[in-house]
Design a protein around this motif. Structure first.
Motif, PDB file in Angstrom:
ATOM      1  N   LEU A 187     -12.832  33.685  25.567  1.00 19.50           N
ATOM      2  CA  LEU A 187     -13.738  34.571  24.833  1.00 19.50           C
ATOM      3  C   LEU A 187     -13.444  34.410  23.356  1.00 19.50           C
ATOM      4  CD1 LEU A 187     -13.687  37.817  27.031  1.00 19.50           C
ATOM      5  CD2 LEU A 187     -15.429  36.021  26.969  1.00 19.50           C
ATOM      6  N   GLU A 188     -14.476  34.053  22.607  1.00 23.34           N
ATOM      7  CA  GLU A 188     -14.319  33.788  21.181  1.00 23.34           C
ATOM      8  C   GLU A 188     -15.118  34.797  20.360  1.00 23.34           C
ATOM      9  OE1 GLU A 188     -15.632  29.813  20.574  1.00 23.34           O
ATOM     10  OE2 GLU A 188     -14.161  28.929  21.941  1.00 23.34           O
ATOM     11  N   LEU A 189     -14.606  35.101  19.172  1.00 26.89           N
ATOM     12  CA  LEU A 189     -15.309  35.996  18.256  1.00 26.89           C
ATOM     13  C   LEU A 189     -16.409  35.235  17.517  1.00 26.89           C
ATOM     14  CD1 LEU A 189     -12.260  37.930  16.793  1.00 26.89           C
ATOM     15  CD2 LEU A 189     -13.934  38.763  18.447  1.00 26.89           C
ATOM     16  N   GLN A 215     -17.972  45.535  20.282  1.00 31.19           N
ATOM     17  CA  GLN A 215     -17.221  44.302  20.082  1.00 31.19           C
ATOM     18  C   GLN A 215     -18.017  43.149  20.688  1.00 31.19           C
ATOM     19  OE1 GLN A 215     -13.997  43.545  18.491  1.00 31.19           O
ATOM     20  NE2 GLN A 215     -15.188  41.655  18.671  1.00 31.19           N
ATOM     21  N   LEU A 216     -18.268  42.122  19.910  1.00 34.21           N
ATOM     22  CA  LEU A 216     -19.064  40.976  20.361  1.00 34.21           C
ATOM     23  C   LEU A 216     -18.155  39.777  20.625  1.00 34.21           C
ATOM     24  CD1 LEU A 216     -21.765  39.399  20.748  1.00 34.21           C
ATOM     25  CD2 LEU A 216     -21.753  39.032  18.259  1.00 34.21           C
ATOM     26  N   TYR A 217     -18.289  39.197  21.822  1.00 31.40           N
ATOM     27  CA  TYR A 217     -17.576  37.979  22.166  1.00 31.40           C
ATOM     28  C   TYR A 217     -18.573  36.931  22.656  1.00 31.40           C
ATOM     29  CZ  TYR A 217     -13.106  40.510  22.163  1.00 31.40           C
ATOM     30  OH  TYR A 217     -12.007  41.238  21.806  1.00 31.40           O
ATOM     31  N   PHE A 218     -18.193  35.672  22.492  1.00 32.01           N
ATOM     32  CA  PHE A 218     -18.959  34.562  23.041  1.00 32.01           C
ATOM     33  C   PHE A 218     -18.085  33.839  24.053  1.00 32.01           C
ATOM     34  CE2 PHE A 218     -20.673  35.415  18.866  1.00 32.01           C
ATOM     35  CZ  PHE A 218     -22.034  35.455  19.112  1.00 32.01           C
ATOM     36  N   GLN A 241     -21.748  39.405  14.067  1.00 27.69           N
ATOM     37  CA  GLN A 241     -20.597  40.261  14.352  1.00 27.69           C
ATOM     38  C   GLN A 241     -20.713  41.583  13.603  1.00 27.69           C
ATOM     39  OE1 GLN A 241     -18.088  40.125  16.363  1.00 27.69           O
ATOM     40  NE2 GLN A 241     -17.950  38.015  17.071  1.00 27.69           N
ATOM     41  N   ALA A 242     -21.149  41.527  12.354  1.00 28.28           N
ATOM     42  CA  ALA A 242     -21.253  42.738  11.537  1.00 28.28           C
ATOM     43  C   ALA A 242     -22.255  43.727  12.133  1.00 28.28           C
ATOM     44  CB  ALA A 242     -21.664  42.362  10.107  1.00 28.28           C
TER      45      ALA A 242
END
Length: 236
Positions: A234-236, A189-192, A180-181
């Motif tokens: 969608l998860e962080l 912005q990163l989502y899974f 994420q960093a």
């Protein structure tokens, strides 16, 4: 703009199509190395209540080659496609949507592309057309402005920047691979994406999850499958 990237798979499971549908643009990752034993050239279908593998025969497949450098077995190519269609016929001819789905499968399986990546690209585009997924589809090897010297996470970030994305959506299996960093530092912005639990009736047998999209289509009206495409988080 929301972007997702994934290697081309052959008639993959529902979660792959959710990944495409969740993004504004989807990049077919065709210029990365072939993964032996993965899902690029095979998947699973239901036969007498049990999951069985189906595949496409390749020519010169190797983990040392990129996906778009691999060919398909040409002799006798047409008969191989007919054999796979026959396999699906034996497994699903009594499924409620069989006759509606068969023309789509014929178009995909009997495609005469002799390059693995192009054959899979055709199948992805046709399935998206059928399911009315509006996502724009690009091919990684055709993004000429990207930095091909990069690898892994940095290559993905570079593609995001080239295409003007501000959000990157990755399959849940990549959670251990991406930071994420690192993405936040790059202004992304990163989502899974995590597929919700989805069940449907498969004849009169216990449900077998995780099969090819072929199985989903055989037992569900298209409108129901389109609804399945939205059933994720969608998860962080």
């Amino acid at each position: 703009m929301k972007l997702s990237i994934m290697q081309p798979y052959f008639l993959p499971y529902l979660g792959y199509w959710q990944l495409i549908a969740s993004a504004d643009t989807f990049v077919i990752y065709d210029d990365v190395n072939f993964i032996k034993g993965g899902w690029i050239n095979r998947n699973r279908y239901l036969y007498h209540g049990e999951p069985k593998y189906f595949n496409i025969n390749m020519s010169g497949a190797s983990p040392n080659k990129k996906i778009n450098e691999i060919g398909l077995m040409q002799d006798p190519r047409y008969h191989q496609g007919k054999k796979l269609l026959s396999t699906f016929q034996m497994a699903y001819q009594k499924a409620p949507m069989y006759y509606k789905v068969l023309p789509l499968l014929e178009d995909i399986i009997l495609c005469q592309e002799d390059n693995l990546a192009q054959y899979l690209e055709h199948s992805i585009r046709r399935m998206c057309e059928y399911l009315e997924i509006p996502t724009k589809i690009l091919v990684s090897s055709q993004i000429t402005e990207k930095d091909s010297s990069l690898a892994k996470e940095k290559k993905v970030i570079n593609i995001c920047h080239c295409l003007g994305a501000d959000t990157y959506i990755n399959a849940i299996g990549g959670r251990e691979l991406y930071s994420q960093a690192e993405f936040q530092e790059a202004g992304l912005q990163l989502y899974f994406i995590q597929m919700n639990e989805i069940r449907y009736q498969q004849f009169d047998q216990p449900f077998v999850p995780g099969l090819s999209i072929v199985d989903v289509l055989m037992f569900n009206e298209k409108e129901q499958v389109k609804q399945f495409l939205t059933e994720y988080t969608l998860e962080l």
